[in-house]
Write a protein that holds these residues in place. Structure first.
Motif, PDB file in Angstrom:
ATOM      1  N   THR A 153       0.842  -1.189   0.000  1.00 55.88           N
ATOM      2  CA  THR A 153       0.000   0.000   0.000  1.00 55.88           C
ATOM      3  C   THR A 153       0.872   1.233   0.000  1.00 55.88           C
ATOM      4  OG1 THR A 153      -1.641   1.223   1.256  1.00 55.88           O
ATOM      5  CG2 THR A 153      -0.103  -0.100   2.541  1.00 55.88           C
ATOM      6  N   ASP A 154       0.354   2.327  -0.594  1.00 54.92           N
ATOM      7  CA  ASP A 154       1.111   3.568  -0.586  1.00 54.92           C
ATOM      8  C   ASP A 154       0.707   4.454   0.591  1.00 54.92           C
ATOM      9  OD1 ASP A 154      -1.412   4.250  -1.386  1.00 54.92           O
ATOM     10  OD2 ASP A 154      -0.815   5.231  -3.251  1.00 54.92           O
ATOM     11  N   ARG A 155      -0.148   3.961   1.455  1.00 52.76           N
ATOM     12  CA  ARG A 155      -0.510   4.727   2.645  1.00 52.76           C
ATOM     13  C   ARG A 155       0.618   4.665   3.660  1.00 52.76           C
ATOM     14  NH1 ARG A 155      -5.852   1.724   4.231  1.00 52.76           N
ATOM     15  NH2 ARG A 155      -4.501   0.035   3.539  1.00 52.76           N
ATOM     16  N   ALA A 156       0.935   5.802   4.291  1.00 56.57           N
ATOM     17  CA  ALA A 156       2.009   5.832   5.276  1.00 56.57           C
ATOM     18  C   ALA A 156       1.657   4.931   6.456  1.00 56.57           C
ATOM     19  CB  ALA A 156       2.237   7.263   5.754  1.00 56.57           C
ATOM     20  N   PRO A 157       2.618   4.151   6.946  1.00 55.80           N
ATOM     21  CA  PRO A 157       2.328   3.257   8.068  1.00 55.80           C
ATOM     22  C   PRO A 157       2.057   4.023   9.350  1.00 55.80           C
ATOM     23  CG  PRO A 157       4.662   3.196   7.510  1.00 55.80           C
ATOM     24  CD  PRO A 157       3.993   3.993   6.441  1.00 55.80           C
ATOM     25  N   LEU A 158       1.118   3.499  10.129  1.00 62.00           N
ATOM     26  CA  LEU A 158       0.768   4.036  11.440  1.00 62.00           C
ATOM     27  C   LEU A 158       0.867   2.889  12.436  1.00 62.00           C
ATOM     28  CD1 LEU A 158      -0.449   6.073  13.482  1.00 62.00           C
ATOM     29  CD2 LEU A 158      -2.715   5.412  12.626  1.00 62.00           C
ATOM     30  N   VAL A 159       1.759   3.043  13.407  1.00 63.56           N
ATOM     31  CA  VAL A 159       1.961   2.023  14.434  1.00 63.56           C
ATOM     32  C   VAL A 159       1.262   2.475  15.712  1.00 63.56           C
ATOM     33  CG1 VAL A 159       3.671   0.775  15.806  1.00 63.56           C
ATOM     34  CG2 VAL A 159       4.153   1.333  13.403  1.00 63.56           C
ATOM     35  N   LEU A 160       0.384   1.628  16.251  1.00 64.71           N
ATOM     36  CA  LEU A 160      -0.386   1.936  17.447  1.00 64.71           C
ATOM     37  C   LEU A 160       0.139   1.105  18.611  1.00 64.71           C
ATOM     38  CD1 LEU A 160      -3.952   1.926  15.833  1.00 64.71           C
ATOM     39  CD2 LEU A 160      -2.453   3.894  16.248  1.00 64.71           C
ATOM     40  N   LEU A 161       0.520   1.760  19.696  1.00 70.33           N
ATOM     41  CA  LEU A 161       1.193   1.109  20.813  1.00 70.33           C
ATOM     42  C   LEU A 161       0.320   1.144  22.065  1.00 70.33           C
ATOM     43  CD1 LEU A 161       4.698   2.736  20.266  1.00 70.33           C
ATOM     44  CD2 LEU A 161       3.893   0.510  19.435  1.00 70.33           C
ATOM     45  N   HIS A 162       0.232   0.026  22.745  1.00 69.04           N
ATOM     46  CA  HIS A 162      -0.634  -0.129  23.913  1.00 69.04           C
ATOM     47  C   HIS A 162       0.098   0.209  25.212  1.00 69.04           C
ATOM     48  CE1 HIS A 162       1.471  -3.803  25.133  1.00 69.04           C
ATOM     49  NE2 HIS A 162       1.568  -4.062  23.837  1.00 69.04           N
ATOM     50  N   GLY A 163      -0.666   0.252  26.296  1.00 75.84           N
ATOM     51  CA  GLY A 163      -0.102   0.504  27.609  1.00 75.84           C
ATOM     52  C   GLY A 163       0.351  -0.765  28.300  1.00 75.84           C
ATOM     53  N   VAL A 164       0.993  -0.599  29.451  1.00 76.16           N
ATOM     54  CA  VAL A 164       1.487  -1.745  30.204  1.00 76.16           C
ATOM     55  C   VAL A 164       0.312  -2.632  30.617  1.00 76.16           C
ATOM     56  CG1 VAL A 164       1.412  -0.575  32.451  1.00 76.16           C
ATOM     57  CG2 VAL A 164       3.045  -2.430  32.070  1.00 76.16           C
ATOM     58  N   THR A 165       0.517  -3.924  30.563  1.00 76.57           N
ATOM     59  CA  THR A 165      -0.419  -5.030  30.841  1.00 76.57           C
ATOM     60  C   THR A 165      -1.395  -5.280  29.702  1.00 76.57           C
ATOM     61  OG1 THR A 165      -2.354  -3.944  31.892  1.00 76.57           O
ATOM     62  CG2 THR A 165      -0.414  -4.372  33.292  1.00 76.57           C
ATOM     63  N   MET A 166      -1.436  -4.411  28.693  1.00 78.41           N
ATOM     64  CA  MET A 166      -2.400  -4.596  27.614  1.00 78.41           C
ATOM     65  C   MET A 166      -1.725  -5.214  26.391  1.00 78.41           C
ATOM     66  SD  MET A 166      -5.127  -1.518  28.012  1.00 78.41           S
ATOM     67  CE  MET A 166      -6.179  -1.562  29.462  1.00 78.41           C
ATOM     68  N   SER A 167      -2.382  -5.150  25.250  1.00 83.64           N
ATOM     69  CA  SER A 167      -1.842  -5.709  24.013  1.00 83.64           C
ATOM     70  C   SER A 167      -2.354  -4.879  22.850  1.00 83.64           C
ATOM     71  CB  SER A 167      -2.285  -7.172  23.834  1.00 83.64           C
ATOM     72  OG  SER A 167      -3.673  -7.234  23.534  1.00 83.64           O
ATOM     73  N   GLY A 168      -1.867  -5.202  21.655  1.00 83.21           N
ATOM     74  CA  GLY A 168      -2.330  -4.491  20.476  1.00 83.21           C
ATOM     75  C   GLY A 168      -3.824  -4.602  20.251  1.00 83.21           C
TER      76      GLY A 168
END
Length: 255
Positions: free
Chosen positions: A2-17
């Protein structure tokens, strides 16, 4: 591809993606979205050495970016993930960074750090005590309000599935004590290498705005500061649309 810019989403401690699932459909039209789970968390990479520090989590994330052939990405994170997002910006790996009620802003002489540590330990204790009951009680709004009260301002409205998922993620987190015991903090930096938004939840009970926001303003003075009205520490649980709007404004996808 894809030509869309990547967006990385990061979770908090004890959680997950998985905590980002309500937000993903709202941003996927603009970005190639990725939701990695951090080192030592349920579904993340196993830990090779102890104690684990926030620096190690960011190092692990950088290795994953390198493995995927990604030099710079848009990044957004909540709590511990917000701290990691700011650190990625510092390291020159971010096209933009959105930090939602980020950790690491403890104020002068570490003031403000003790309360979130105690709150997170109470949440972990509650989860351990309720674990033998299994997922059935999560069907009750009053149980969800109690179980998620520390992280959500509207816990009774969160789905039972999401509540159970949060409990299982907490139980599967192997690095909680390491992260809570770290002596690390966000180091001051200015000017910024990319657009940075720090958005604080108005009703955050883990990292109260009155403590974290002034420290963030002193530490990262060039950032854009936003208040998320009526939301709790994990705002994705309370209002995914508001969170998506803040993220997309930071990435430049929307005006």
């Amino acid at each position: 591809m894809t030509d869309r810019a990547p967006l990385v989403l990061l979770h908090g401690v004890t959680m997950s993606g998985r905590v980002w699932r309500p937000v993903i459909p709202l941003v996927a039209g603009h970005h190639d979205v990725r939701t990695p789970t951090a080192l030592g968390h349920r579904g993340g990479e196993p830990v090779a050495e102890r104690p684990v520090r926030v620096t190690h989590l960011v190092d692990d994330l950088e290795r994953r970016l390198d493995a995927d052939g990604l030099d710079r990405v848009h990044v957004a994170g909540n709590s511990l993930g917000g701290w990691m997002a700011i650190e990625l910006a510092r390291r020159g790996r971010a096209l933009s960074a959105t930090a939602l009620s980020p950790g690491g802003f403890w104020g002068e002489d570490g003031r403000g750090r003790g309360a979130p540590v105690r709150a997170l330990r109470r949440i972990a204790l509650l989860e351990r005590l309720s674990r033998p009951l299994g997922p059935l009680p999560h069907r009750l709004g009053v149980v969800r309000r109690t179980a998620l009260g520390g992280v959500s301002a509207r816990g009774h409205l969160v789905s039972a599935t999401t509540s159970v998922q949060a409990a299982r993620d907490l139980a599967g987190c192997l690095v909680l004590d390491d992260i809570l015991d770290t002596d690390e903090a966000v180091d001051p930096f200015d000017p910024l290498p990319c657009p940075v938004t720090i958005a604080w939840s108005e009703r955050d009970r883990i990292l109260p705005m009155r403590d974290g926001l002034p420290a963030a303003r002193r530490t990262v003075p060039g950032a854009r500061f936003v208040i998320l009205p009526g939301l709790g520490h994990v705002p994705m649980l309370d209002d995914p649309a508001m969170v998506a709007d803040v993220v997309l404004r930071t990435t430049g996808a929307t005006g």
